[in-house]
Design an enzyme around this catalytic site. Structure first.
Site, PDB file in Angstrom:
ATOM      1  N   ASP A  34       0.696  -1.069   0.606  1.00 18.17           N
ATOM      2  CA  ASP A  34      -0.386  -0.290  -0.153  1.00 18.17           C
ATOM      3  C   ASP A  34       0.874   1.351  -0.127  1.00 18.17           C
ATOM      4  O   ASP A  34       1.578   1.405   0.753  1.00 18.17           O
ATOM      5  CB  ASP A  34      -0.674   0.221   0.765  1.00 18.17           C
ATOM      6  CG  ASP A  34      -1.828   1.187   1.186  1.00 18.17           C
ATOM      7  OD1 ASP A  34      -2.087   1.255   0.085  1.00 18.17           O
ATOM      8  OD2 ASP A  34      -2.425   1.306   2.043  1.00 18.17           O
ATOM      9  N   ASP A  70      -2.316   6.211  -5.547  1.00 16.31           N
ATOM     10  CA  ASP A  70      -2.087   5.042  -4.098  1.00 16.31           C
ATOM     11  C   ASP A  70      -2.442   3.390  -4.477  1.00 16.31           C
ATOM     12  O   ASP A  70      -3.579   3.154  -5.468  1.00 16.31           O
ATOM     13  CB  ASP A  70      -3.513   5.927  -3.700  1.00 16.31           C
ATOM     14  CG  ASP A  70      -3.783   4.763  -2.015  1.00 16.31           C
ATOM     15  OD1 ASP A  70      -3.245   3.763  -1.853  1.00 16.31           O
ATOM     16  OD2 ASP A  70      -5.180   5.244  -1.804  1.00 16.31           O
TER      17      ASP A  70
END
Length: 466
Positions: free
Chosen positions: A113, A347
Site C-alpha cells: 500500500d 495509491d
C-alpha cells in the site's frame, strides 16, 4: 487506503510537535525522463496475489488481476538486475495486491500500500471485532494465518509504553503493541523495522492476507506515546521510518527509490476467481522489469503546509502521501471543464480513480450507453459491454493514457444473478481547497511508478500495451 486515513493525517498538521515533522527536499519542477535514466532494480519482487479490497473499496472494484507483460517488437523493456524477483498476486477478485514477506522468520502475505505507512501483522490470539466494535469469533476477521507468534521470533524486540492505533476509511480498525523485528521481502531484508503487532482487530479479510505493508511517509504512521490506544492523538504521535526508509537508512539499497508495476486481469478473472497470481512487480533500488515506452516524467511530491494543511510545494512542506499535481484530464467534452487538480494521491491501496465531481459526471456521460450514478452506492454503474471513452491524464507536461479495459469493472451481481459493472473513474467529491483525489490501480495499471521518498519525487513511465 481509506478517506478517513487521509483526513486523519491532515488533521495532524499544525498540531504535531516540531521534532516529529517530516520535511525533505522537494524538487521544484517536473523534468523529462526516459526509462534508461533509472537503473535496473537490485531486488524485484512479484506480487504474489491480489486480494479483496476492504469493504469501502470492494464496492468500487472486485477485479484487477493480470499477468507479467510480454516483450513486443519495437518496445523497450526495463530489465531487472541481480537479486530475487518478487511477484505480486491478487485475491478476493483482485481488489488488493499482495506479496510474500517474512517477519521474524515467519511467512505472511501482506497488502502492498503506497497510500499508508504502517507495517502490521496481527499477533496470535488477537481479539476480533465487527465494524461496530462488537466481539466476534477470530475467524470472522479472515486473516490468511493465525497471526504473528512473538515468542517464536528470535529477533523481536518489544517497544514498551507505546501503542498502535489506526482506523481505515471503511471502518476497519487495529490497535495494540509495537516492536522491532527483521522483515524480508524477496532479496531485501531490514534488521530493525518498527512494526505493529495488534491484538485488537476489526478486519474484513479475504483468507489470504495477514496484514499490510505501508510505503508512504513517516508523518502518516500510527504509533503513539501511550499504552492506551484510545488516547492516541496528534499530541502524542511518534512518527517512525516506514519499511523502505528503514532499508535506505540501513544502506540495503544503492538507490533510495522503489518501483511498482501493477498488472490488470481479464474481466472473467476479476468476476469469477478470488485469487490470481503474478500480477506485476515491486522493485527496490531501480525500475520494475516490464516493457515501457518513451513517455516519462519525474515530478515533485506535493507536500502540505504545517500551518494551513493545504497543498504546498515549498521546502518546508510536510509529506504524507505520494501526492502529485494533475494538469488535466482529457476525454471527449473535457475542454468545457477545469480538470486540473493539485491534491491527487497515487495509491496502490485504492482500486478506482476518484476525480472531482464535475469531471466524473462529464466523463461517465461519454460512455455509450451512459454510466448512471447509483444513489444508494454513490457509484457510477455502467453496462458491462458499453463503449469506453478515452481518458488521458497529464502530469508534469506528459500525457499518460488509460486502457479502456481498466474503465469497466465487475462489482458483483444483482438479485437475478446479472453482473453489475461500475466505471473505473468515479466521483471523489467537489474540487476545492483541501479536497483530496486519488489515482488508484485503474491509472497505475498503465504506468511504471517509481517512488523516491528521500528526494520527494515520483517518476512515471507509460507502460507498453499488454
Amino acid at each position: 487506503m481509506g478517506l478517513l486515513t487521509v483526513l486523519s493525517a491532515l488533521s495532524l498538521l499544525g498540531s504535531v510537535q516540531a521534532e516529529f515533522n517530516v520535511v525533505r527536499h522537494v524538487s521544484q519542477a517536473p523534468r523529462a525522463e526516459v526509462a534508461t535514466d533509472l537503473p535496473p532494480a537490485e531486488f524485484s519482487v512479484s506480487f504474489t496475489a491480489k486480494t479483496p479490497r476492504r469493504s469501502s473499496k470492494r464496492t468500487a472494484l472486485e477485479a484487477l488481476t493480470g499477468r507479467p507483460s510480454k516483450k513486443r517488437p519495437g518496445v523497450r523493456a526495463a530489465t531487472a538486475g541481480g537479486g530475487d524477483t518478487v511477484v505480486v498476486d491478487g485475491s478476493d477478485f483482485d481488489e488488493e495486491y499482495l506479496t510474500n514477506f517474512t517477519v521474524g522468520g515467519q511467512p505472511f502475505s501482506l497488502i502492498v500500500d503506497t497510500g499508508s505507512s504502517d507495517t502490521w501483522v496481527p499477533q496470535i490470539g488477537f481479539n476480533c471485532f465487527d465494524l461496530d466494535g462488537n466481539p466476534v469469533p477470530e475467524t470472522t476477521c479472515a486473516f490468511g494465518t493465525p497471526g504473528f507468534n512473538i515468542k517464536a521470533s528470535k529477533t523481536f524486540q518489544p517497544f514498551p509504553n507505546v501503542s498502535f492505533n489506526i482506523t481505515y476509511g471503511d471502518g476497519e480498525f487495529l490497535s495494540g503493541p509495537v516492536g522491532f523485528d527483521t522483515i524480508s521481502i524477496g532479496g531485501l531484508s531490514v534488521t530493525h523495522q518498527e512494526i505493529a503487532v495488534p491484538n485488537l482487530a476489526a478486519w474484513e479479510g479475504d483468507g489470504v492476507n495477514t496484514g499490510l505493508a505501508g510505503f508512504a511517509f513517516s508523518g502518516l504512521t500510527s504509533v503513539f506515546n501511550t499504552t492506551d490506544p484510545t488516547k492516541a492523538s496528534s499530541e502524542n504521535q511518534l512518527p517512525y521510518n516506514p519499511l523502505f526508509l528503514t532499508a535506505v537508512n540501513e544502506k540495503k539499497v544503492a538507490n533510495p527509490f522503489f518501483s511498482i508495476a501493477l498488472d490488470r486481469g481479464t474481466f472473467d478473472q476479476q468476476e469469477n476467481d478470488p485469487f490470481d497470481p503474478n500480477l506485476g512487480f515491486i522493485s527496490f533500488g531501480g525500475i520494475a522489469p516490464v516493457p515501457v515506452v518513451n513517455t516519462a516524467v519525474t515530478v515533485p511530491v506535493q507536500g502540505y503546509s504545517a500551518t494551513t494543511g493545504l497543498p504546498e510545494n515549498g521546502p518546508g512542506a510536510e509529506f504524507f502521501f505520494y501526492t502529485v499535481d494533475i494538469q488535466s484530464y482529457t476525454f471527449p467534452g473535457s475542454n468545457r471543464l477545469v480538470t486540473a487538480n493539485n491534491n491527487t494521491i497515487l495509491d496502490t491501496g485504492t482500486t478506482l480513480n476518484f476525480v472531482p465531481t464535475d469531471v466524473a459526471a462529464a466523463y461517465n456521460a461519454q460512455f455509450k450507453p451512459k454510466a448512471v450514478l447509483d444513489e444508494d452506492f454513490d457509484l457510477y454503474v455502467v453496462d458491462c459491454d458499453a463503449t469506453v471513452p478515452p481518458f488521458d491524464v497529464t502530469i508534469g507536461g506528459k500525457t499518460f493514457s488509460i486502457d479502456a479495459r481498466d474503465q469497466i469493472i465487475p462489482a458483483g451481481t444483482d438479485d437475478n444473478g446479472n453482473i453489475i459493472c461500475i466505471t473505473g473513474t468515479q466521483d471523489g467529491g467537489p474540487a476545492g481547497n483541501g479536497d483530496i483525489f486519488i489515482m488508484g490501480d485503474v491509472f497505475l495499471h498503465n504506468v511504471v511508478a517509481t517512488f523516491n521518498p528521500v528526494a520527494g519525487e515520483v517518476t512515471l513511465i507509460q507502460r507498453a500495451k499488454y
